[in-house]
Design a protein around this motif. Structure first.
Motif, PDB file in Angstrom:
ATOM      1  N   TYR A   1       0.781  -1.311   0.079  1.00  0.00           N
ATOM      2  CA  TYR A   1       0.084   0.065   0.008  1.00  0.00           C
ATOM      3  C   TYR A   1       0.992   1.204  -0.014  1.00  0.00           C
ATOM      4  CZ  TYR A   1      -2.895   3.651   1.934  1.00  0.00           C
ATOM      5  OH  TYR A   1      -3.510   5.030   2.206  1.00  0.00           O
ATOM      6  N   LEU A   2       1.731   1.270   0.872  1.00  0.00           N
ATOM      7  CA  LEU A   2       2.761   2.359   0.999  1.00  0.00           C
ATOM      8  C   LEU A   2       3.413   2.872  -0.221  1.00  0.00           C
ATOM      9  CD1 LEU A   2       4.548   2.697   4.552  1.00  0.00           C
ATOM     10  CD2 LEU A   2       3.212   4.236   3.262  1.00  0.00           C
ATOM     11  N   ILE A   3       4.157   1.566  -1.035  1.00  0.00           N
ATOM     12  CA  ILE A   3       4.602   1.749  -2.253  1.00  0.00           C
ATOM     13  C   ILE A   3       3.680   2.261  -3.401  1.00  0.00           C
ATOM     14  CG2 ILE A   3       5.794   0.490  -3.977  1.00  0.00           C
ATOM     15  CD1 ILE A   3       7.030  -1.355  -1.762  1.00  0.00           C
ATOM     16  N   ILE A   4       2.485   1.730  -3.376  1.00  0.00           N
ATOM     17  CA  ILE A   4       1.619   2.156  -4.350  1.00  0.00           C
ATOM     18  C   ILE A   4       1.336   3.604  -4.225  1.00  0.00           C
ATOM     19  CG2 ILE A   4      -0.817   2.252  -5.061  1.00  0.00           C
ATOM     20  CD1 ILE A   4      -0.470  -0.888  -4.602  1.00  0.00           C
ATOM     21  N   ILE A   5       1.176   4.055  -3.002  1.00  0.00           N
ATOM     22  CA  ILE A   5       0.722   5.733  -2.755  1.00  0.00           C
ATOM     23  C   ILE A   5       2.172   6.321  -3.302  1.00  0.00           C
ATOM     24  CG2 ILE A   5       0.256   7.504  -1.158  1.00  0.00           C
ATOM     25  CD1 ILE A   5      -2.058   5.670  -1.615  1.00  0.00           C
TER      26      ILE A   5
ATOM     27  N   THR B   1      -6.927   4.522  -0.964  1.00  0.00           N
ATOM     28  CA  THR B   1      -7.176   4.184   0.474  1.00  0.00           C
ATOM     29  C   THR B   1      -8.448   3.665   0.727  1.00  0.00           C
ATOM     30  OG1 THR B   1      -5.488   5.901   0.533  1.00  0.00           O
ATOM     31  CG2 THR B   1      -6.666   5.365   2.695  1.00  0.00           C
ATOM     32  N   PHE B   2      -9.510   4.327  -0.147  1.00  0.00           N
ATOM     33  CA  PHE B   2     -10.802   3.949   0.272  1.00  0.00           C
ATOM     34  C   PHE B   2     -11.189   2.381  -0.047  1.00  0.00           C
ATOM     35  CE2 PHE B   2     -12.603   8.591   0.717  1.00  0.00           C
ATOM     36  CZ  PHE B   2     -11.764   8.703   1.893  1.00  0.00           C
ATOM     37  N   VAL B   3     -10.719   2.057  -1.236  1.00  0.00           N
ATOM     38  CA  VAL B   3     -10.872   0.869  -1.642  1.00  0.00           C
ATOM     39  C   VAL B   3     -10.271  -0.181  -0.759  1.00  0.00           C
ATOM     40  CG1 VAL B   3      -9.862  -0.780  -3.502  1.00  0.00           C
ATOM     41  CG2 VAL B   3     -10.909   1.491  -4.095  1.00  0.00           C
ATOM     42  N   TRP B   4      -9.111   0.296  -0.204  1.00  0.00           N
ATOM     43  CA  TRP B   4      -8.334  -0.623   0.540  1.00  0.00           C
ATOM     44  C   TRP B   4      -9.117  -0.857   1.951  1.00  0.00           C
ATOM     45  CZ3 TRP B   4      -3.107  -3.162   0.741  1.00  0.00           C
ATOM     46  CH2 TRP B   4      -2.469  -3.042  -0.848  1.00  0.00           C
ATOM     47  N   VAL B   5      -9.419   0.350   2.475  1.00  0.00           N
ATOM     48  CA  VAL B   5     -10.317   0.370   3.781  1.00  0.00           C
ATOM     49  C   VAL B   5     -11.527  -0.347   3.501  1.00  0.00           C
ATOM     50  CG1 VAL B   5     -11.667   1.881   5.102  1.00  0.00           C
ATOM     51  CG2 VAL B   5      -9.325   2.645   4.656  1.00  0.00           C
ATOM     52  N   MET B   6     -12.346  -0.423   2.377  1.00  0.00           N
ATOM     53  CA  MET B   6     -13.633  -1.075   2.273  1.00  0.00           C
ATOM     54  C   MET B   6     -13.279  -2.683   2.306  1.00  0.00           C
ATOM     55  SD  MET B   6     -15.951   1.266   2.831  1.00  0.00           S
ATOM     56  CE  MET B   6     -17.501   0.381   2.345  1.00  0.00           C
ATOM     57  N   ARG B   7     -12.277  -2.818   1.353  1.00  0.00           N
ATOM     58  CA  ARG B   7     -12.033  -4.382   1.236  1.00  0.00           C
ATOM     59  C   ARG B   7     -11.244  -4.794   2.321  1.00  0.00           C
ATOM     60  NH1 ARG B   7     -15.852  -4.468  -1.019  1.00  0.00           N
ATOM     61  NH2 ARG B   7     -16.122  -4.555  -3.350  1.00  0.00           N
TER      62      ARG B   7
ATOM     63  N   PRO C   1      -4.477   3.576  11.401  1.00  0.00           N
ATOM     64  CA  PRO C   1      -4.461   4.964  11.074  1.00  0.00           C
ATOM     65  C   PRO C   1      -2.849   5.671  10.983  1.00  0.00           C
ATOM     66  CG  PRO C   1      -5.144   4.411  13.491  1.00  0.00           C
ATOM     67  CD  PRO C   1      -5.307   3.306  12.674  1.00  0.00           C
ATOM     68  N   ILE C   2      -2.084   4.749  11.557  1.00  0.00           N
ATOM     69  CA  ILE C   2      -0.415   5.368  11.417  1.00  0.00           C
ATOM     70  C   ILE C   2      -0.019   5.014   9.936  1.00  0.00           C
ATOM     71  CG2 ILE C   2       1.661   4.819  11.962  1.00  0.00           C
ATOM     72  CD1 ILE C   2       0.825   3.965  14.736  1.00  0.00           C
ATOM     73  N   LEU C   3      -0.495   3.925   9.205  1.00  0.00           N
ATOM     74  CA  LEU C   3      -0.069   3.808   7.920  1.00  0.00           C
ATOM     75  C   LEU C   3      -0.625   4.894   6.947  1.00  0.00           C
ATOM     76  CD1 LEU C   3       1.149   1.515   6.225  1.00  0.00           C
ATOM     77  CD2 LEU C   3      -1.363   0.605   5.863  1.00  0.00           C
TER      78      LEU C   3
ATOM     79  N   ALA D   1       1.479   7.550   4.820  1.00  0.00           N
ATOM     80  CA  ALA D   1       1.155   8.017   3.502  1.00  0.00           C
ATOM     81  C   ALA D   1       0.888   9.263   2.710  1.00  0.00           C
ATOM     82  CB  ALA D   1       0.376   6.746   3.015  1.00  0.00           C
ATOM     83  N   PHE D   2      -0.220   9.616   3.707  1.00  0.00           N
ATOM     84  CA  PHE D   2      -0.741  10.931   3.174  1.00  0.00           C
ATOM     85  C   PHE D   2       0.164  12.113   3.667  1.00  0.00           C
ATOM     86  CE2 PHE D   2      -4.025   8.688   1.815  1.00  0.00           C
ATOM     87  CZ  PHE D   2      -4.671   9.258   1.034  1.00  0.00           C
ATOM     88  N   LEU D   3       0.799  12.220   4.790  1.00  0.00           N
ATOM     89  CA  LEU D   3       1.795  13.343   5.048  1.00  0.00           C
ATOM     90  C   LEU D   3       2.855  13.335   4.189  1.00  0.00           C
ATOM     91  CD1 LEU D   3       2.572  13.458   8.885  1.00  0.00           C
ATOM     92  CD2 LEU D   3       1.546  15.225   7.288  1.00  0.00           C
ATOM     93  N   PHE D   4       3.357  11.992   3.447  1.00  0.00           N
ATOM     94  CA  PHE D   4       4.317  12.216   2.316  1.00  0.00           C
ATOM     95  C   PHE D   4       3.690  12.895   1.143  1.00  0.00           C
ATOM     96  CE2 PHE D   4       5.885  10.174  -1.428  1.00  0.00           C
ATOM     97  CZ  PHE D   4       6.974  10.481  -1.608  1.00  0.00           C
ATOM     98  N   ALA D   5       2.664  12.524   0.752  1.00  0.00           N
ATOM     99  CA  ALA D   5       2.105  13.245  -0.304  1.00  0.00           C
ATOM    100  C   ALA D   5       1.592  14.408   0.021  1.00  0.00           C
ATOM    101  CB  ALA D   5       0.631  12.492  -0.686  1.00  0.00           C
TER     102      ALA D   5
END
Lengths: 294, 179
Positions: B16-20, B48-54, B61-63, B67-71
């Motif tokens: 997930y991290l690498i994809i983001i 992120t939403f797809v991963w959260v729903m699936r 939350p840390i993950l 990811a989003f602080l990096f973005a």
């Protein structure tokens, strides 16, 4: 996280809640800190970008290169017609060149007659564009030159022809250029035909509008727009573009720089003018002294 | 409930991290430096939403924060604000992910659509209330719409990756049972 949560019920545990609320407070604090003391946080951000982006250039530059090759390949289809056009243009240009040379000689003669002292030629540093802002709402690019190359905040960046933007944010190895189209970009300009000063205000379009013009009737489409050097940020006389008029009558600048493809940018080394702050000493004393020194 | 082996959880989180990170870096490629008039969908958010729903159990939350602080840092956004909004939105979705599993896909999609729209509206007004330059609400609405449209596509893309480890555990256990 060492803990392995499997059902949403277990998220609602105290630890999970604690972590979540701590993160929320942290993020909110970060945002407020940035809002209050933006320069310091921006410096941290620039340092992070400085570490990350150059390290990924091995991955990104082949992709950018491939895209550019693809785009050039499209133009090969019209190569014959382009060749003809270029030839015709070249003929016109040689005529212009003759005229320009004559003017230059004449200009030099006149300047000499008037004893005008011109600015020393601007020196420049050339950098390669590493990345753009990646968001449709911001117009910035990242260059691969930074503090170690002597870049200073506020210097002008141009491509071969015209002004592109201004350095805003310098890291050790990278620096960020705010393009003229960005909403936070303001550049003091001068309409060359009549010397009126104005501001070119970025509004996220390819043709930023000209604002604060005193008398817009005397400005015509096609007039050249150059930087005025007001405020001491930019050197004066850098070409920005030409005036165009929208159907609604608003004046905008068609930028001279090719904003479609920014690959190499020149950063103009610019020492701000020395400020003359004193009102001058006693008349009669100083000049004699300085003359004897010289 | 099928338990995931810890190694698989770690692997998926890293993926997930690498994809983001890749999506963010691809967005910054200097291919189009010209200002353009259309908006692009917000890919990190929808992924992120797809991963959260699936896979609600994966997304700590840390993950998401990392990811989003990096973005935020790379994409020149006000640091922390968008991260905060996405974090709250994903936690909201995560609490409801399992209960929406049994319902038809359309309900799940509408829930995600509402959350996406609310996120953009909250983002717009928080920028406005802190006197930061923001953009037309129309642009954000368009962006929300585009992002929502991508939801089924990303569900389909990530389906093989996010399937529960059912087949693996079955394959491992069957030979044992035979013996």
């Amino acid at each position: 996280m060492a803990r392995d949560h499997n059902t949403p019920d277990r998220y609602a545990t105290t630890l999970g809640r604690l972590i979540l609320s701590a993160l929320i407070v942290l993020l909110l604090g970060l945002f407020l800190l940035w809002r209050i003391d933006s320069p310091r946080v921006e410096r941290v951000r620039m340092a992070v970008i400085d570490k990350v982006i150059p390290n990924f250039s091995w991955a990104t530059s082949p992709l950018t290169g491939a895209m550019n090759v693809l785009r050039s390949a499209r133009s090969y289809t019209r190569i014959y017609q382009q060749n003809q056009d270029l030839r015709r243009e070249l003929q016109q240009m040689t005529a212009w060149k003759e005229a320009a040379l004559q003017r230059e000689q004449e200009n030099a003669r006149l300047l000499d007659l008037n004893n005008v002292r011109l600015d020393p030629k601007f020196t420049k540093i050339t950098g390669v564009v590493l990345a753009d802002s990646g968001s449709p709402f911001r117009q910035t690019v990242l260059l691969n030159v930074g503090q170690r190359d002597g870049i200073i905040d506020g210097w002008a960046a141009m491509d071969g022809i015209g002004l592109v933007g201004r350095i805003a944010g310098v890291g050790e190895r990278t620096s960020r250029v705010i393009l003229l189209g960005d909403t936070s970009s303001r550049v003091a300009v001068k309409i060359e035909s009549n010397g009126q000063t104005a501001l070119v205000v970025g509004d996220n379009t390819s043709r930023p509008p000209i604002e604060f013009l005193e008398n817009s009737e005397t400005v015509h489409p096609g007039d050249r727009v150059v930087t005025s050097g007001d405020g001491g940020v930019f050197p004066s006389g850098i070409l920005v573009g030409q005036v165009t008029q929208t159907p609604s009558g608003r004046l905008r600048v068609r930028l001279a720089a090719d904003m479609q493809r920014l690959e190499f940018l020149r950063v103009i080394r610019h020492q701000p003018r020395e400020n003359i702050s004193t009102t001058g000493g006693l008349v009669g004393l100083r000049p004699i002294k300085s003359e004897s020194n010289q | 409930m099928i338990e995931d082996p810890p190694l698989r959880i770690l692997r998926l989180r890293l993926t997930y991290l690498i994809i983001i990170i890749l999506v963010v870096l691809l967005q910054t490629l200097p291919i189009q430096t010209h200002p353009f008039q259309f908006v692009t969908p917000n890919l990190p958010m929808i992924i992120t939403f797809v991963w959260v729903m699936r896979r609600p159990n994966l997304m700590s939350p840390i993950l998401i924060t990392v990811a989003f602080l990096f973005a935020d840092t790379i994409l020149q956004r006000p640091p922390g604000l968008w991260t905060l909004i996405v974090l709250c939105a994903s936690m909201f979705l995560r609490m409801r992910a399992l209960s929406f599993r049994e319902l038809i896909f359309f309900y799940e999609w509408s829930l995600v659509a509402i959350v996406i729209t609310c996120s953009f509206i909250v983002y717009h007004f928080s920028l406005m209330f802190t006197f930061l330059p923001t953009h037309d609400l129309k642009l954000y609405a368009l962006q929300a719409l585009l992002t929502t449209m991508l939801y089924p596509i990303f569900i389909w893309i990530f389906r093989p990756m996010l399937r529960y480890g059912l087949s693996q555990t079955l394959q491992k256990q069957t030979p044992k049972a035979v013996r």
